[in-house]
Design an enzyme around this catalytic site. Structure first.
Site, short mmCIF file in Angstrom:
data_model
loop_
_atom_site.label_atom_id
_atom_site.label_comp_id
_atom_site.label_asym_id
_atom_site.label_seq_id
_atom_site.Cartn_x
_atom_site.Cartn_y
_atom_site.Cartn_z
CD GLU A 252 35.79 38.88 40.29
OE1 GLU A 252 36.65 37.92 40.05
OE2 GLU A 252 34.73 38.85 39.52
CB THR A 294 37.54 35.04 36.67
OG1 THR A 294 36.55 35.68 37.68
CG2 THR A 294 38.94 35.08 37.38
CG HIS A 409 32.45 37.59 42.69
ND1 HIS A 409 31.22 37.27 42.54
CD2 HIS A 409 33.25 37.02 41.60
CE1 HIS A 409 31.20 36.29 41.62
NE2 HIS A 409 32.21 35.98 40.81
CG ASP A 468 37.77 39.74 36.83
OD1 ASP A 468 37.43 40.81 36.83
OD2 ASP A 468 37.49 38.50 37.38
CG HIS A 469 34.81 39.89 34.56
ND1 HIS A 469 34.08 39.95 35.36
CD2 HIS A 469 35.51 38.56 35.20
CE1 HIS A 469 33.96 39.34 36.37
NE2 HIS A 469 34.95 38.40 36.54
#
Ligand code: GP9
Ligand code: MN
Length: 636
Positions: A252, A294, A409, A468-469
């Protein structure tokens, strides 16, 4: 409106009040909607109002006699909608959507049990209808006078005001509710179960129209493009992991800038740094996600297609025909799963995983989640990994699986006992807190790999880790510049910050010969790489990525906003930058790639919007069914 006006619509107001209360009671008794504070409870309470006033308000345009009959009919309709959701929720723990109504596999599950899903208490749902029916007959409530135009305008202005008040409040609780973070529970909680159905119908009609306009010719051109760009060279690693399990770790919000970086003398990702020394590590690897965050990364990884420029494809096109990795691997005897301790409907995962061919989704209900082992978005990563390994031990092998972490997150919350490193010191609380949560996730990964090593799964697997990003948005550029020791960040720096770690760990192979690879690549290349490592021929698949180990792989990748990166340049916001200096370069250097970048994204969009893969002929597959079955036998 004056008192007289109210008496003209008293039947409408009573109907509204009854249905409003009924909806709220259903929310609290039949659905499991998590409420975290008073504002959320308040939003939940008021959210049915705007829709009810609107649907009953249509009656105001009717002749006196019909008006109350219409309102009564509408009440029945709304009640049926509510009951359908209640019954569906009892079985699926989810709200109804239009695609789900047509998804035969879902309905097949319901099948004969549908009658047993009704409870005697459901009859209470009709109590208010009984009252309304009784009132309908009463002369006092007969709508005798029509409303003036002014009164009608005032009424609908009030409806609009209620709606926007609700939406505004919801947006403060959940920014970009309608475009970004999509979860049915979240929508129902914020804009009501009714407005959610309207939203769902709107999206459904949009996708249906786009799909209807497409035909197979659209695909031919794309096939030609993909075939022309396919790299077919044989390379060393092809088939090196044949028959092994594939374990993907979706990390994450992990960006590359923390890798091999220290804060106050402490490594931020000590374990990943060690793992890199036993793996292939790609230092110029980019995420390519859009608003679907995600879920977009999952989409890219499983399909080697780009996500959409707007919205989350997991939600907008979940019913398309795809040839996702689980579906292909099934032919080779693989069992596919996802592990993620969140609501299964978040990002529409429960539905799209079925479309992709996953055999099992371990969602929040498969985990022991308590007050103590949760923070922020839910189950802490260390506990998540611990519990996942136990599930994993029982999976049929070979398997293809993805574990999605959660603790790192936004807003990057962490309990004191999990803080293994200092916070950063800047004007951005977000970036400051990001460092310890990244460090915590790193610890989670360490424990995961270590406990995996204690099972026989490890030796027979390949482990692929990727961010993921981005986690730190451009809003924190000042703090980010401070972290990187720069004066300020240019658009060039922002693109370079979209690099996320990509680590390929093959026990028995990469530990003997670790490498750091500088070639430019992106998430789109993950699937072709996995397939090549497993020795599976995907030369007939429509995919936009390339095996990163292929000698012919271009040093090039395109981001979802159209920016692209080549060996020596970064192109973003209309400027071609020199990577070495970070300064603008001659535009002509970027020109040759411009068309390619645009075309890739356009073709991918066309495939998704037109649902073009339904026209794709699988009989052209290079490996015949029998060959695949032979391999499947061998893999067992
Ligand atoms: C939610 C998790 C986070 O289940 O995957 O989603 P994000 O907000 O990062 O897209
Ligand atoms: Mn994410």
């Amino acid at each position: 409106m004056r008192k007289k006006s109210f008496s003209k619509i008293s039947f409408l107001l009573i109907a509204t009040l009854l249905l409003w209360l009924k909806t709220y009671i259903v929310y609290k008794t039949s659905f499991d909607i998590k409420i975290e504070n008073f504002t959320q409870e308040f939003i939940l309470f008021i959210n049915p109002l705007s829709f009810l006033l609107l649907i009953f308000g249509v009656g105001l345009f009717m002749k006196e006699k019909n008006r109350n009959r219409y309102i009564f009919g509408a009440s029945i309709f709304v009640t049926v909608l509510l009951i359908s959701n209640m019954v569906f929720y009892r079985f699926f723990n989810d709200f109804l959507t239009i695609p789900v109504l047509f998804q035969t596999s879902n309905m097949g599950d319901l099948g004969s049990s549908i009658t047993s899903l009704f409870l005697p208490t459901d009859l209470l749902m009709f109590v208010d209808l009984g009252i309304l029916y009784w009132l309908l007959k009463k002369p006092t409530f007969r709508a005798t006078t029509v409303l003036t135009r002014k009164e009608k305008s005032a009424y609908f202005l009030l409806v609009a005001a209620v709606f926007f008040f609700n939406l505004g409040l919801a947006e403060t609780e959940r920014p970009q509710l309608l475009t970004r973070s999509f979860d049915r529970e979240m929508l129902v909680k914020n804009i009501s179960v009714y407005n959610f159905h309207i939203y769902d119908a709107f999206l459904q009609s949009k996708t249906s129209a786009q799909r209807a306009l497409a035909d197979s010719d659209n695909l031919t051109e794309i096939e030609n493009y993909v075939n022309a760009n396919r790299k077919v060279s044989e390379e060393d690693l092809k088939g090196i992991a044949e028959g092994r399990n594939v374990i993907l770790l979706s990390l994450e919000s992990l960006q590359s800038f923390v890798i091999n970086e220290k804060l106050n003398g402490e490594e931020i990702t000590p374990y990943l740094n060690d793992l890199i020394n036993e793996s292939y590590y790609f230092e110029n690897f980019y995420h390519q996600t859009g608003q679907g965050k995600t879920s977009d990364s999952e989409f890219i990884v499983d399909n080697s297609l780009y996500p959409l420029g707007r919205g989350a494809v997991f939600f907008t096109n979940s019913n398309n025909e795809y040839h996702a990795t689980p579906e292909i691997l099934k032919n080779y005897g693989y069992y596919s799963t996802v592990f993620h301790a969140n609501n299964k409907s978040f990002w529409n995962r429960d539905l799209i995983y079925q479309t992709f061919g996953y055999d099992r989704f371990f969602d929040v209900n498969d985990y022991e989640v308590t007050e103590e082992n949760s923070i922020g978005w839910g189950l802490k990563d260390i506990d998540f990994f611990e519990q996942s390994v136990q599930h994993m031990d029982n999976l049929p092998q070979p398997f293809y699986t993805r574990l999605i972490t959660l603790t790192n997150h936004f807003p990057f919350e962490l309990s004191e006992e999990d803080r293994f490193i200092d916070e950063f010191d800047s004007n951005s609380k977000t970036l400051n807190q990001y460092i310890p949560t990244v460090r915590y996730m790193d610890e989670g990964v360490k424990r995961f790999v270590e406990s995996l090593k204690e099972t026989d799964v490890y030796e027979n697997s390949i482990i692929i880790l990727y961010g993921d990003h981005y986690g730190i948005s451009e809003n924190h550029n000042v703090a980010m510049a401070k972290f990187l020791g720069k004066e300020e960040l240019t658009p060039f720096d922002v693109v370079q910050l979209q690099r996320v770690p990509f680590i390929v760990h093959i026990p028995g192979v990469t530990d003997k010969n670790p490498q750091t690879i500088s070639k430019v690549s992106g998430q789109i290349d993950i699937r072709p790489t996995i397939m090549s490592l497993l020795g599976i021929d995907t030369s007939e698949q429509i995919q936009f990525g390339t095996d990163v180990f292929s000698d012919d792989k271009l040093s090039f990748t395109v981001l979802r906003d159209g920016s692209f990166i080549t060996e020596n340049n970064v192109y973003t916001r209309g400027i071609c930058y020199d990577k070495e200096t970070g300064q603008p370069a001659d535009q002509a250097i970027c020109d040759p790639y411009m068309e390619k970048a645009k075309q890739e994204l356009n073709y991918s969009d066309e495939i998704i919007y037109g649902d073009l893969l339904r026209f794709y002929q699988e009989n052209a597959e290079a490996e015949t069914e029998t060959e695949a079955t032979e391999k499947a036998e061998k893999n067992k």
